[in-house]
Design an enzyme around this catalytic site. Structure first.
Site, short mmCIF file in Angstrom:
data_model
loop_
_atom_site.label_atom_id
_atom_site.label_comp_id
_atom_site.label_asym_id
_atom_site.label_seq_id
_atom_site.Cartn_x
_atom_site.Cartn_y
_atom_site.Cartn_z
N HIS B 134 1.06 -1.13 -0.11
CA HIS B 134 -0.02 0.02 0.02
C HIS B 134 0.92 1.17 -0.28
O HIS B 134 1.93 1.12 0.56
CB HIS B 134 -0.88 -0.14 1.28
CG HIS B 134 -1.72 0.82 1.38
ND1 HIS B 134 -1.74 2.26 1.76
CD2 HIS B 134 -3.31 0.83 1.20
CE1 HIS B 134 -2.66 3.14 1.96
NE2 HIS B 134 -3.86 2.18 1.49
N ASP B 211 3.25 -4.42 8.07
CA ASP B 211 1.74 -3.60 7.86
C ASP B 211 0.80 -4.41 8.03
O ASP B 211 0.27 -5.28 7.28
CB ASP B 211 1.85 -2.91 6.34
CG ASP B 211 0.63 -2.21 6.14
OD1 ASP B 211 -0.43 -2.26 6.69
OD2 ASP B 211 0.50 -1.69 4.92
N GLN B 214 -4.62 -4.71 7.39
CA GLN B 214 -5.61 -5.91 6.66
C GLN B 214 -5.47 -7.03 7.45
O GLN B 214 -6.50 -7.73 7.38
CB GLN B 214 -5.22 -6.17 5.31
CG GLN B 214 -5.63 -4.84 4.23
CD GLN B 214 -6.98 -4.28 4.22
OE1 GLN B 214 -7.88 -5.11 4.63
NE2 GLN B 214 -7.14 -3.14 3.79
N LYS B 237 -10.50 -0.01 10.50
CA LYS B 237 -10.65 -1.21 9.81
C LYS B 237 -11.15 -2.57 10.42
O LYS B 237 -11.07 -3.55 9.94
CB LYS B 237 -9.38 -1.68 8.93
CG LYS B 237 -9.15 -0.44 7.75
CD LYS B 237 -7.85 -1.01 7.10
CE LYS B 237 -7.27 0.30 6.19
NZ LYS B 237 -7.81 0.41 5.14
N CYS B 375 -4.58 2.74 -3.80
CA CYS B 375 -3.65 3.00 -3.18
C CYS B 375 -2.25 2.14 -3.33
O CYS B 375 -1.32 1.86 -2.42
CB CYS B 375 -3.81 3.14 -1.63
SG CYS B 375 -4.78 4.59 -1.15
C1 LIG Z 1 -2.57 -2.82 3.64
C2 LIG Z 1 -2.91 -1.42 4.04
N1 LIG Z 1 -1.99 -0.72 4.61
C3 LIG Z 1 -1.91 0.67 5.07
C4 LIG Z 1 -3.45 1.17 4.95
C5 LIG Z 1 -3.47 2.58 5.49
O1 LIG Z 1 -4.25 2.50 6.70
P1 LIG Z 1 -4.75 3.95 7.24
O2 LIG Z 1 -5.37 4.87 5.97
O3 LIG Z 1 -5.63 3.50 8.36
O4 LIG Z 1 -3.52 4.54 7.83
C6 LIG Z 1 -4.37 0.25 4.48
C7 LIG Z 1 -5.72 1.03 4.30
O5 LIG Z 1 -6.15 1.64 3.43
C8 LIG Z 1 -4.05 -0.89 3.72
O6 LIG Z 1 -5.04 -1.43 3.34
#
Ligand SMILES: Cc1ncc(COP(=O)(O)O)c(C=O)c1O
Lengths: 150, 418
Positions: B134, B211, B214, B237, B375
């Protein structure tokens, strides 16, 4: 399904499936990059300008049905139009898709462009409908040779 | 595949309707149609328990934390710190001191890049990532690499959406200072082989960041067992509110890190020219924190504990298998990713219908899905597509909802076939 019909008029579905003037143009006087990085919509517009008149216009590329049909209809309608007429149509089209004016009162000037009236109901799709037009507008005003919506 | 699904069904019963009533939004109508929410990888819906916990804080004991010598301040501080304990327990962190409140996964990763990366990564050093990250686990490292002159190395993903493990092995070297990779892909749903990733890195003394945005919402997670050095996830999430998330890290690492932001709360003693830092975790929590967010997130965790993460995972596997089977029956369906170990995230394209047209069509039927690059623009570029449509499930979704979604996919195909 009624609402969706309102957005995806037959004219739009048709121009999406069978886009008009969908090819490269070697003798173009202007080649314009038209893209929305957010959606990945990406078109190249080809313009043949002679004495302030759009002699020929075509496009290539890919994107959603709304953006493609809009580019296609735009190319059909602007062929042979003067710079001034094109600009007037842009302003009118812009006002229709953003819902600023009632398309019913401008049916004659709009012609087939009236098919995009439904877009004003869907703010997220206004950018799709206006993408190619915006590029054209910027080019005709000669501010830049490329425009991308952020 | 069908056999396994059937067998699980026999010995395992999960009734999503037992929980759906807790989620007021699931009763909403969209464009006059019953909402079917299949965009859970973007954010999940909130149960009434979480909504009430946030509201209770503001109604009954709103005060700043760690500062006031009055009853409300004490109650708020206790609730805030208990939230930290609850979340620590949920991921089996050895101590709640290792649980730092952030704005979300994104801020947690930026915190590591800033507080740890700037101190321990220098010119010529290498950071290993995967190609399926991401943007939030990519851009912070690009920024750091530019700043200090480090290099990014990428583990490729294969056709089936899994990482190319042998390449990972070859990328590890004496220059590697960090391995940072997604636990579960938000595009393919792939669950990466995290234990092996850590083992191989630790054999060479290299720390690992996961990370977990998910994974934590959908899998039972034990950070001690994973043995990772950094672990980042988001409250929103996993039934919690937005604006709150967690960085977990090993104690020794946290002690050695520089602070992230400066301000109140993160200091011990301050003079005009300098200051000393508060203890962990407070050293990393400058300013008034998101108190309601922390309380809401802890309530979400309690809700998930009550559902049971093992049950939840098993049920979501059933949903995913069901969705994959039904979707694959539609001619022209292209599903991206086929990892054997996967969560309930399915990215696809249907014929030449643009994802924005498709998601617009589905929205008109009350079905919320995601369309775009998720993203992960480099992933789209490698797949040579502009975008995909993505559905992602949570335990409150039902097979009937998935069937309605699949029916509408068929209708969309007819509609756009014009
Ligand atoms: C794999 C992953 N990493 C990071 C994020 C970023 O999370 P956040 O926008 O809550 O900081 C997301 C979600 O958008 C994600 O799916």
């Amino acid at each position: 399904m009624e609402d969706l019909r309102d957005l995806y008029q037959e004219v739009i579905l048709d121009h999406n499936k069978n886009p008009r003037n969908f090819h490269k143009m070697d003798r173009a006087t202007k080649v314009l990059d038209s893209q929305n990085p957010l959606c990945g919509d990406h078109y190249t517009l080809f313009l043949l300008l002679e004495d302030d008149v759009i002699k020929d216009i075509s496009f290539e590329g890919s994107g959603c049905a709304i953006s493609k049909a809009s580019a296609s209809l735009m190319s059909s309608i602007l062929k042979g139009k003067s710079r001034k007429e094109a600009e007037e149509l842009f302003q009118l089209f812009h006002q229709v898709v953003t819902g600023e004016i009632d398309p019913v009162e401008h049916l004659e000037e709009l012609g087939k462009l009236a098919a995009f009236a439904g877009v004003s109901e869907f703010p997220a799709r206004v950018k799709c409908a206006i993408l190619a037009w915006h590029t054209m507008h910027e080019a005709l005003n000669e501010e830049t040779d490329s425009f991308s919506t952020e | 595949m069908e056999m396994t699904a059937r067998r699980t069904e026999e010995k395992f019963q999960f009734n999503p309707h037992q929980y759906r009533g807790d989620f007021p939004i699931l009763g909403e109508k969209v464009h006059g149609k019953q909402l079917i929410y299949l965009d859970n990888a973007a954010t999940t819906q909130k149960p009434i328990q979480v909504i009430d916990a946030i509201s209770d804080y503001y109604r009954h004991y709103n005060a700043n934390v760690h500062r006031a010598i009055h009853k409300l301040g004490e109650t708020a501080t206790e609730a805030f710190e208990n939230s930290r304990k609850t979340i620590a327990r949920f991921i089996s962190a050895p101590s709640e001191k290792q649980v730092i409140f952030t704005r979300g996964t994104t801020e947690a990763i930026n915190l590591v890049a800033s507080g740890w990366g700037r101190k321990f990564i220098g010119a010529g050093d290498e950071i290993i990532l995967s190609e399926m990250e991401h943007h939030s686990n990519l851009i912070p490292w690009q920024l750091l690499a530019k700043e200090v002159g480090a290099k990014l190395k990428f583990i490729p993903f294969k056709e089936d959406g899994t990482i190319d493990f042998p390449v990972y092995e070859t990328l590890l070297s004496s220059h590697t200072k960090l391995v940072t990779i997604t636990h579960m892909s938000n595009v393919f749903g792939t669950i990466n082989p995290v234990i092996r990733i850590v083992q191989m890195a630790h054999d060479r003394g290299i720390p690992v960041l996961f990370d977990a945005a998910q994974s934590v919402p959908h899998l039972p997670v034990n950070v001690e067992h994973l043995n990772c050095d950094f672990f980042a996830f988001s409250g929103h999430k996993m039934l919690g509110p937005t604006g709150i998330g967690i960085l977990y890290a090993k104690s020794q690492i946290l002690e050695n890190m520089n602070p992230y932001q400066g301000g109140g709360e993160m200091i011990s003693s301050v003079w005009f020219e300098e200051a000393t830092w508060n203890e962990i975790p407070h050293k990393f929590e400058a300013g008034t924190p998101n108190i309601a967010g922390a309380i809401g997130m802890a309530k979400a965790v309690e809700y998930l504990e009550n559902v049971g993460m093992v049950n939840l995972t098993l049920y979501e596997q059933e949903l995913t298998t069901h969705g994959l089977e039904k979707m694959a029956e539609i001619p022209g369906m292209k599903i991206y990713g086929a990892a054997p170990e996967r969560g309930g995230i399915i990215s696809f394209n249907l014929g030449d219908i643009h994802p924005h047209d498709l998601s617009h069509f589905l929205d008109q039927q009350g079905i919320a899905v995601r369309a775009g690059h998720h993203c992960a623009q480099p992933v789209m570029r490698k797949l040579n597509i502009a975008a995909t449509t993505r559905v992602s499930f949570y335990f409150y979704n039902t097979k009937e909802e998935i069937d309605s979604f699949v029916d509408q996919l068929k209708k969309a195909k007819e509609f756009f076939a014009y």
